[in-house]
Design an enzyme around this catalytic site. Sequence first.
Site, PDB file in Angstrom:
ATOM      1  N   HIS A 111      37.421 -41.261 -29.719  1.00 17.33           N
ATOM      2  CA  HIS A 111      37.711 -40.677 -28.414  1.00 17.33           C
ATOM      3  C   HIS A 111      38.817 -39.628 -28.478  1.00 17.33           C
ATOM      4  CE1 HIS A 111      41.575 -42.802 -27.868  1.00 17.33           C
ATOM      5  NE2 HIS A 111      40.988 -43.767 -28.575  1.00 17.33           N
ATOM      6  N   HIS A 170      34.687 -29.252 -41.265  1.00 19.79           N
ATOM      7  CA  HIS A 170      33.655 -30.094 -41.885  1.00 19.79           C
ATOM      8  C   HIS A 170      34.221 -31.496 -42.006  1.00 19.79           C
ATOM      9  CE1 HIS A 170      30.710 -30.709 -45.542  1.00 19.79           C
ATOM     10  NE2 HIS A 170      30.690 -31.720 -44.674  1.00 19.79           N
TER      11      HIS A 170
END
Length: 210
Positions: free
Chosen positions: A139, A148
């Site tokens: 979250h 990446h």
Amino acid sequence: MTMNPIVVIGEGGHSKVVQDMIAADGRYQIVAILDDKYQEMHERDGMVYGPVSVVSDLIDEDPDVKLIIAIGNNRVRADIVERIQADHERFATVIHPSAVISPSARIGAGTVVMPNCVINAHAEIGKHVIINTGAIVEHDNRIGDYAHISPNATLTGNVVIGEGTHVGAAATVIPGIRIGSWGVVGAGSVVIRDIPDGKKAVGCPARLLE
């Protein structure tokens, strides 16, 4: 269902996975694969192949065609975006059906979310990012463009990842950590302190390399 045309830029190993994801997604049909290993445009088995420079011709031919840059190198993805000068709306976001994504998460254009990823509530992921196989983005994460997140990496809550940074396979970042732009977190590392821009950190706990 009518599938929308998409052009895949890049034909390496990462591209193979992205092409499989496009097939699994079912919304797009690959009409061309572009890579600078090709000197000129040609057609084979109904597929167009050619150098990246022909992308403008393909856009002109079909104003509805979408693009995806299927190249693992963060710098190269950024360079190609700059080079081809296409609108952000031109780029597709490709998400594997097995990924679990919160309705409140936001994912930018050109980003790929690979099999078995989890992206939780209010995460914000930039453009042309790779969320690789099995990665967990918890979250309230903020992930910059061209980053990446490698296979099985775990970003816990409220983590910030800067533009172009590569988080290695199975790395873990504890809550609230900020990692700067264009850096590297080594595979298997555990990050418990902030990391400045342009730095490489490895180990458990992660330490900066000079």
